[in-house]
Scaffold this motif. Structure first.
Motif, mmCIF file in Angstrom:
data_model
loop_
_atom_site.group_PDB
_atom_site.id
_atom_site.type_symbol
_atom_site.label_atom_id
_atom_site.label_comp_id
_atom_site.label_asym_id
_atom_site.label_seq_id
_atom_site.Cartn_x
_atom_site.Cartn_y
_atom_site.Cartn_z
ATOM 1 N N ALA A 135 36.632 29.931 -19.422
ATOM 2 C CA ALA A 135 37.520 30.200 -18.284
ATOM 3 C C ALA A 135 38.497 29.050 -18.064
ATOM 4 O O ALA A 135 39.678 29.264 -17.778
ATOM 5 C CB ALA A 135 36.693 30.440 -17.025
ATOM 6 N N GLN A 136 37.987 27.813 -18.117
ATOM 7 C CA GLN A 136 38.793 26.594 -18.006
ATOM 8 C C GLN A 136 39.557 26.507 -16.683
ATOM 9 O O GLN A 136 40.694 26.036 -16.635
ATOM 10 C CB GLN A 136 39.757 26.476 -19.191
ATOM 11 N N ILE A 137 38.922 26.951 -15.605
ATOM 12 C CA ILE A 137 39.532 26.789 -14.284
ATOM 13 C C ILE A 137 39.369 25.335 -13.878
ATOM 14 O O ILE A 137 38.248 24.816 -13.837
ATOM 15 C CB ILE A 137 38.881 27.726 -13.262
ATOM 16 N N PRO A 138 40.450 24.624 -13.580
ATOM 17 C CA PRO A 138 40.365 23.172 -13.345
ATOM 18 C C PRO A 138 39.453 22.819 -12.179
ATOM 19 O O PRO A 138 39.595 23.364 -11.082
ATOM 20 C CB PRO A 138 41.819 22.785 -13.039
ATOM 21 N N ALA A 139 38.521 21.911 -12.437
ATOM 22 C CA ALA A 139 37.614 21.472 -11.369
ATOM 23 C C ALA A 139 38.375 20.803 -10.242
ATOM 24 O O ALA A 139 37.965 20.863 -9.074
ATOM 25 C CB ALA A 139 36.554 20.528 -11.932
ATOM 26 N N ILE B 294 39.721 43.277 -17.670
ATOM 27 C CA ILE B 294 39.738 42.676 -16.321
ATOM 28 C C ILE B 294 39.339 41.210 -16.405
ATOM 29 O O ILE B 294 39.967 40.336 -15.796
ATOM 30 C CB ILE B 294 38.792 43.456 -15.381
ATOM 31 N N VAL B 295 38.288 40.924 -17.151
ATOM 32 C CA VAL B 295 37.840 39.540 -17.324
ATOM 33 C C VAL B 295 38.959 38.694 -17.916
ATOM 34 O O VAL B 295 39.258 37.593 -17.429
ATOM 35 C CB VAL B 295 36.585 39.484 -18.220
ATOM 36 N N GLU B 296 39.570 39.177 -18.968
ATOM 37 C CA GLU B 296 40.625 38.423 -19.651
ATOM 38 C C GLU B 296 41.801 38.147 -18.710
ATOM 39 O O GLU B 296 42.350 37.039 -18.700
ATOM 40 C CB GLU B 296 41.106 39.212 -20.876
ATOM 41 N N GLN B 297 42.164 39.101 -17.918
ATOM 42 C CA GLN B 297 43.348 38.957 -17.073
ATOM 43 C C GLN B 297 43.081 38.142 -15.815
ATOM 44 O O GLN B 297 43.948 37.370 -15.388
ATOM 45 C CB GLN B 297 43.876 40.341 -16.689
ATOM 46 N N ALA B 298 41.900 38.295 -15.223
ATOM 47 C CA ALA B 298 41.674 37.725 -13.889
ATOM 48 C C ALA B 298 40.763 36.510 -13.851
ATOM 49 O O ALA B 298 40.769 35.779 -12.848
ATOM 50 C CB ALA B 298 41.098 38.806 -12.969
ATOM 51 N N LEU B 299 39.988 36.271 -14.905
ATOM 52 C CA LEU B 299 39.021 35.171 -14.862
ATOM 53 C C LEU B 299 39.314 34.064 -15.874
ATOM 54 O O LEU B 299 38.583 33.073 -15.912
ATOM 55 C CB LEU B 299 37.601 35.706 -15.076
ATOM 56 N N MET B 300 40.322 34.217 -16.665
ATOM 57 C CA MET B 300 40.712 33.177 -17.620
ATOM 58 C C MET B 300 41.923 32.427 -17.079
ATOM 59 O O MET B 300 42.960 33.036 -16.787
ATOM 60 C CB MET B 300 41.053 33.802 -18.978
ATOM 61 N N TRP B 301 41.792 31.116 -16.950
ATOM 62 C CA TRP B 301 42.843 30.312 -16.334
ATOM 63 C C TRP B 301 44.184 30.481 -17.049
ATOM 64 O O TRP B 301 45.237 30.487 -16.406
ATOM 65 C CB TRP B 301 42.432 28.845 -16.317
ATOM 66 N N ASP C 154 48.083 33.259 -12.646
ATOM 67 C CA ASP C 154 49.328 32.645 -12.194
ATOM 68 C C ASP C 154 48.979 31.300 -11.537
ATOM 69 O O ASP C 154 48.496 31.261 -10.402
ATOM 70 C CB ASP C 154 50.029 33.573 -11.202
ATOM 71 N N HIS C 155 49.211 30.201 -12.251
ATOM 72 C CA HIS C 155 48.789 28.881 -11.788
ATOM 73 C C HIS C 155 49.454 28.510 -10.470
ATOM 74 O O HIS C 155 48.804 27.994 -9.550
ATOM 75 C CB HIS C 155 49.117 27.824 -12.848
ATOM 76 N N GLU C 156 50.728 28.736 -10.364
ATOM 77 C CA GLU C 156 51.445 28.355 -9.142
ATOM 78 C C GLU C 156 50.965 29.169 -7.950
ATOM 79 O O GLU C 156 50.745 28.625 -6.865
ATOM 80 C CB GLU C 156 52.954 28.552 -9.336
ATOM 81 N N GLN C 157 50.781 30.457 -8.157
ATOM 82 C CA GLN C 157 50.311 31.311 -7.064
ATOM 83 C C GLN C 157 48.916 30.886 -6.618
ATOM 84 O O GLN C 157 48.625 30.828 -5.417
ATOM 85 C CB GLN C 157 50.302 32.765 -7.517
ATOM 86 N N CYS C 158 48.058 30.570 -7.571
ATOM 87 C CA CYS C 158 46.696 30.160 -7.247
ATOM 88 C C CYS C 158 46.695 28.847 -6.467
ATOM 89 O O CYS C 158 46.026 28.725 -5.435
ATOM 90 C CB CYS C 158 45.879 30.024 -8.524
#
Length: 584
Positions: free
Chosen positions: A61-65, A158-165, A169-173
């Motif tokens: 996923a690589q969502i930044p800590a 769904i996983v690929e689109q919504a759970l992978m960093w 949309d980085h700016e929106q998040c």
């Protein structure tokens, strides 16, 4: 753990069989990029959808800590993820596949409010989202090919689109998370500035309609603008859309604040925003920088409600037939007695700000003018009107009030701040109101036979809570945002205005059950109970609200309620029995 191919084979094998054969797919499955957990399989296509979880290892996923270093940001990020999943579901899941709830894919993402919820969870090791899925059937025969398409094609997309960093949309998040953190920062500074609420300049308060919570858009919208005399500047940790870190707006001070003005000029709209903004709001809501102290409670009259041993004596005493009001009970309270009870119950569990609108209040509870006082003497009137208690509430108990009032200038005598709404703009008319008081003194007499006194604490009796129904030991069901079934009893929450979604109501019901099982005792007051629940949520989250919960299992759809709404539901349970606490 089985793999994706095994799931495909199972679905092919049970294709065309009776619906109960779907029970064979319960379990966990390893896909190339995520793990699918099928925790509960519905027994019928018309039953509640099956519960599944999708978990992605953070290495993938690589969502930044650094995006969620604290609990505020974590709640915001989890809320954002749930919304991203919902958006992907809407874009990727094909229309209904069969009978009943076949083909339904649902995630309990929020609306305008940002709440702690069970729909998405992020940890250092993984990110997980919890869904409900209607397994496809024709009648009650399994549609295996359609189920394969749903579970092995649509779900991975769904996983690929919504759970992978990489695909989020980085700016929106980041904007979403930082906006929520800014709101928390303003809330934390309210006390420092002596405020109970803050309304940012440029806020959009009106909604599309009375049945929609979406912001009104278009040329007719008037952005909020604070009068200079009440303008406050507060610093936030993250840059605003303007690039600044200072935000200006109306600061509503502690004490008694009147919101006055003609009809349809925005009085109730402002109060409604204050009522809802005990919660954070999403960017673009228009009220994301409207912040109200979380100890604010909306008060209204509520004809017909249950009242159990509430001391309403500060407002109502000397009832005919010597009916006691220091431990008042009623199964069908009047407008005035219900409003008095609502105030005393809010104070009992710690409210520090009361929000009232004359339109939803009992007229005789709010004020008695001079002419009525002459006709009906005080010794014939059991009600001490709110106008004669509101200042004492603040002076003695530190409880502020914001009141929408368009029909009685008698409140000018007790108001610390008077805001006039005109053409949807606020104006500070406090000095003018004081001039009017000097030039046109009221002829009414203050009607306070004795001091307000202490708020009486009550102890809920555990034996009066029964969550069973029929053969079910625990049957708790939120049928709507405003209707909770607790065992065989219905709890009417229509007038508990600060419950904002059905998942909160569901959490309220299960919180009552949890409290009944482990937090109620012969000495635990209602305030003790609801504060113990808040501590439990802080320490354990919401997953454990499911009375049958076990780890690594979809807990159901819960979003976090406040202690005030939990207490309100308890107080409206018609089987409730309480006893007076003499220790507090």
């Amino acid at each position: 753990m089985s793999n994706e191919q095994h799931l495909r084979q199972l679905l092919s094998h049970i294709d065309g069989q009776g619906y109960k054969a779907y029970k064979q797919i319960k379990g966990s499955y390893e896909f190339p990029d995520f793990n699918l957990y099928i925790d509960h399989v519905q027994g019928d296509p018309f039953a509640l959808p099956s519960k599944v979880r999708l978990r992605v290892d953070q290495k993938r996923a690589q969502i930044p800590a650094g995006l969620w270093p604290n609990s505020v940001r974590q709640v915001a990020l989890e809320d954002f993820i749930a919304r991203a999943v919902r958006q992907s579901v809407q874009a990727l899941v094909s229309p209904k596949k069969g009978s009943g709830k076949s083909g339904l894919v649902f995630i309990d993402a929020g609306r305008q409010e940002v709440l702690e919820r069970t729909a998405a969870v992020i940890t250092e090791d993984w990110v997980e989202t919890r869904l409900q899925v209607g397994l496809p059937a024709a009648g009650r025969r399994i549609l295996g090919k359609q189920a394969t398409a749903m579970l092995c094609k649509e779900i991975p997309q769904i996983v690929e689109q919504a759970l992978m960093w990489k695909n989020i949309d980085h700016e929106q998040c980041r904007t979403f998370v930082e906006c929520v953190e800014n709101q928390e920062a303003i809330y934390q500074q309210l006390d420092e500035f002596g405020l109970v609420a803050f309304v940012a300049n440029g806020a959009v308060l009106p909604r599309v309609s009375g049945i929609s919570d979406l912001p009104l858009l278009g040329m007719q919208v008037v952005g909020f603008r604070a009068p200079e005399s009440l303008e406050t500047r507060i610093e936030v940790p993250n840059h605003l859309p303007s690039g600044e870190t200072m935000i200006e707006g109306l600061g509503i001070p502690k004490g008694i604040t009147l919101i006055v003005g003609g009809g349809y000029h925005g009085k109730s709209t402002l109060l409604k925003a204050l009522e809802r903004c005990v919660y954070a709001h999403i960017p673009g809501d228009g009220r994301e920088y409207v912040i109200t102290t979380r100890d604010a409670v909306k008060i209204r009259a509520e004809d017909g409600r249950q009242v159990e041993k509430v001391n309403i004596n500060p407002f109502i005493s000397n009832l005919p037939q010597e009916i006691s009001t220091d431990s008042f009970c009623s199964g069908d309270a009047s407008g005035s007695t219900s409003q008095a009870a609502n105030i005393m119950e809010a104070l009992e569990v710690g409210a520090k700000l009361l929000l009232l609108d004359e339109d939803t209040s009992a007229t005789n509870f709010m004020v008695r003018d001079a002419r009525m006082q002459l006709l009906v003497h005080k010794d014939q009137e059991p009600i001490t009107p709110f106008v004669d208690r509101v200042q004492e509430l603040y002076d003695s108990l530190g409880v502020s009030t914001v009141l929408v009032m368009g029909g009685s200038g008698d409140y000018f005598d007790v108001a610390n701040t008077v805001i006039k709404m005109q053409d949807y703009r606020p104006y500070d008319v406090g000095n003018l109101a004081r001039e009017i008081v000097d030039e046109h003194p009221t002829q009414r007499q203050v009607e306070t036979p004795e001091s307000f006194g202490q708020v009486t604490a009550r102890i809920p009796q555990a034996k009066s809570f029964n969550a069973s129904r029929g053969r079910r030991e625990v049957k708790i069901e939120a049928r709507a945002r405003d209707l909770l079934m607790y065992g065989s009893d219905s709890i009417d929450l229509r007038y508990v205005d600060q419950l904002v979604e059905i998942s909160q109501t569901r959490a309220v019901g299960h919180a009552i059950y949890l409290a009944n099982q482990s937090m109620m005792s012969d000495s635990a007051t209602l305030q003790d109970v609801v504060e113990a629940l808040e501590h439990f949520f802080d320490q354990n989250g919401l997953d454990a609200l499911d009375p049958f919960y076990r780890e690594e299992y979809h807990p159901g759809n819960f979003s976090r309620p406040r202690k005030y709404e939990i207490a309100a539901a308890i107080n409206r349970l018609r089987t409730l029995k309480q006893k007076i606490s003499f220790n507090k």
